[in-house]
Design an enzyme around this catalytic site. Structure first.
Site, mmCIF file in Angstrom:
data_model
loop_
_atom_site.group_PDB
_atom_site.id
_atom_site.type_symbol
_atom_site.label_atom_id
_atom_site.label_comp_id
_atom_site.label_asym_id
_atom_site.label_seq_id
_atom_site.Cartn_x
_atom_site.Cartn_y
_atom_site.Cartn_z
ATOM 1 N N LYS A 10 0.619 -1.169 -0.176
ATOM 2 C CA LYS A 10 0.438 0.353 -0.129
ATOM 3 C C LYS A 10 0.790 1.273 0.038
ATOM 4 C CE LYS A 10 0.795 1.236 4.292
ATOM 5 N NZ LYS A 10 1.429 2.332 4.684
ATOM 6 N N PRO A 95 9.064 -4.113 -0.352
ATOM 7 C CA PRO A 95 9.988 -3.908 0.354
ATOM 8 C C PRO A 95 10.369 -4.315 2.206
ATOM 9 C CG PRO A 95 9.986 -1.955 -0.895
ATOM 10 C CD PRO A 95 8.482 -3.532 -0.954
ATOM 11 N N VAL A 96 11.112 -4.439 3.026
ATOM 12 C CA VAL A 96 10.770 -5.175 4.212
ATOM 13 C C VAL A 96 11.413 -3.212 5.187
ATOM 14 C CG1 VAL A 96 12.031 -6.047 6.701
ATOM 15 C CG2 VAL A 96 11.566 -7.679 3.912
ATOM 16 N N ALA A 97 10.233 -3.031 5.870
ATOM 17 C CA ALA A 97 10.793 -2.022 6.988
ATOM 18 C C ALA A 97 10.770 -1.202 6.253
ATOM 19 C CB ALA A 97 12.136 -2.411 7.596
ATOM 20 N N MET A 100 5.370 -0.052 3.537
ATOM 21 C CA MET A 100 4.888 -0.059 2.631
ATOM 22 C C MET A 100 3.851 -1.402 2.833
ATOM 23 S SD MET A 100 6.632 0.708 -1.275
ATOM 24 C CE MET A 100 5.154 0.160 -1.394
ATOM 25 N N GLY A 103 4.832 -6.182 6.189
ATOM 26 C CA GLY A 103 4.005 -7.685 7.389
ATOM 27 C C GLY A 103 3.057 -7.568 7.961
ATOM 28 N N ASP A 137 -2.945 -1.616 9.873
ATOM 29 C CA ASP A 137 -2.581 -1.461 8.494
ATOM 30 C C ASP A 137 -2.970 -3.188 8.178
ATOM 31 O OD1 ASP A 137 -1.806 0.749 8.757
ATOM 32 O OD2 ASP A 137 0.234 0.593 7.697
HETATM 33 O O1 C5P Z 1 -0.510 -1.298 14.554
HETATM 34 P P1 C5P Z 1 1.106 -1.601 14.661
HETATM 35 O O2 C5P Z 1 1.486 -1.949 14.974
HETATM 36 O O3 C5P Z 1 1.253 -0.958 12.973
HETATM 37 O O4 C5P Z 1 1.267 -0.042 14.908
HETATM 38 C C1 C5P Z 1 2.940 0.152 15.052
HETATM 39 C C2 C5P Z 1 2.977 1.095 16.233
HETATM 40 O O5 C5P Z 1 2.810 2.014 15.560
HETATM 41 C C3 C5P Z 1 3.060 1.263 17.396
HETATM 42 O O6 C5P Z 1 3.262 0.970 18.411
HETATM 43 C C4 C5P Z 1 2.729 2.696 17.645
HETATM 44 O O7 C5P Z 1 3.518 3.280 18.209
HETATM 45 C C5 C5P Z 1 2.304 3.256 16.033
HETATM 46 N N1 C5P Z 1 1.546 3.591 15.693
HETATM 47 C C6 C5P Z 1 0.399 4.986 15.760
HETATM 48 N N2 C5P Z 1 -0.266 5.287 15.842
HETATM 49 C C7 C5P Z 1 -1.013 4.701 15.282
HETATM 50 C C8 C5P Z 1 -0.279 3.509 13.904
HETATM 51 C C9 C5P Z 1 0.527 2.833 14.965
HETATM 52 O O8 C5P Z 1 1.411 5.631 16.839
HETATM 53 N N3 C5P Z 1 -1.911 5.096 14.440
#
Ligand code: C5P
Length: 297
Positions: A10, A95-97, A100, A103, A137
């Site tokens: 994405k 791509p990793v990290a 996009m 994971g 995501d």
């Molecule tokens: O939801 P996900 O595990 O992908 O989020 C990874 C990290 O990104 C969260 O631990 C948080 O630090 C940050 N995040 C956030 N607000 C969001 C989505 C992600 O702060 N709406």
């Protein structure tokens, strides 16, 4: 017997970020667009849960139970009283990290592949619930197309897209941690009032019309200053893509992949070549959008 699921990457054409919430997440107005770069997840019965991965970045993918694909299999199995004994093989092209949702794509793919393999036949809403537990995501990776994500990005409303948009993605040398980028966003916005995140109507109209020039005029990413602060050389990549004629240049999600919207497929090829020649990225990939969500092959 095995089941293979294809899942798209994405880009966020709008990523409006609110202030930090008590739970540490941020409220978003997140306009997701699925793009035609795909991972494939194959689930095969096994004696125990096992993950393998192939692809240029495979060495950076964790192969233990911290992998989001493993967690998806465990979550589905737990809900249905099953043991998550499955071999998940990830053919990785996203791509990793990179910002996009690679994971997240693998998690959505593993969930759909296991649901099909095990015959658990979970309802769409149950799959979406599990996706939301796994990450902000992940629900979008399941549904694909285009959607507005609110809450922490997990509450989705499907959006109309009136044509094909042509993108180039410049893959950086190295990754960025999403929590670190949100942390830098908090640091940079300290003391300043962070407005409520709201989706741009102009942007939604441009998507619905399939109008690339109008979309280019409205794309935005509130995480971009934070990503550039942590990865300053991305400024050179953005400049190189603009100089090559991209209609818009922005950081993809939390980065460090950068995204370039172009007029058509030929322009995308030309921008990709120019980005490669500029030496400001590791590789450049062309991809159309929107792309379908997780699909059993
Ligand atoms: O939801 P996900 O595990 O992908 O989020 C990874 C990290 O990104 C969260 O631990 C948080 O630090 C940050 N995040 C956030 N607000 C969001 C989505 C992600 O702060 N709406």
């Amino acid at each position: 017997m095995s089941v293979t699921v294809r899942v798209p990457a994405k880009v966020n054409v709008q990523l409006a970020v609110g202030g930090a919430r008590p739970d540490g997440f941020h409220d978003l107005a997140n306009v997701f667009l699925a793009v035609g770069l795909y991972d494939e997840v194959t689930a095969t019965p096994a004696d125990e849960l096992r993950i393998t991965c192939e692809g240029p970045d495979a060495g950076q993918v964790p192969l233990d139970r911290t992998n989001l694909a493993a967690r998806a299999a465990i979550a589905l199995a737990a809900r249905h009283g099953l043991a998550p004994d499955v071999h998940l093989h990830i053919a990785k092209d996203i791509p990793v990290a990179g910002g996009m949702a690679g994971g997240s794509a693998d998690a959505a793919g593993a969930l759909l592949a296991c649901d099909t393999l095990w015959g658990t036949n979970a309802a769409r809403d149950e799959l979406l619930d599990i996706c939301a537990e796994l990450g902000s995501d992940v629900p979008f990776s399941l549904v694909g197309g285009a959607a507005l994500g609110t809450g922490r990005g997990e509450r989705l409303r499907a959006l109309e897209v009136g044509g094909t948009f042509h993108w180039v993605f410049a893959v950086a040398d190295g990754g960025l941690s999403t929590p670190a980028v949100y942390g830098e966003f908090d640091r940079l916005s300290e003391g300043a009032g962070v407005p409520e995140p709201v989706a741009s109507q102009e942007l939604l109209d441009a998507l619905a019309k399939g109008d690339a020039a109008a979309l280019a005029a409205t794309v935005s990413n509130d995480l971009q200053p934070a990503a550039l602060s942590l990865f300053p050389s991305l400024t050179d990549t953005l400049d190189a893509g603009r100089a090559a004629g991209a209609l818009a240049a922005l950081v993809s999600g939390s980065g460090p992949t950068t995204a370039f919207l172009t007029r058509d497929a030929d322009a995308a090829e030309a921008v990709a070549q120019a980005l490669l020649a500029s030496g400001t990225c590791r590789t450049a990939r062309v991809a159309p959008s929107p792309a379908p969500g997780a699909t059993v092959l």
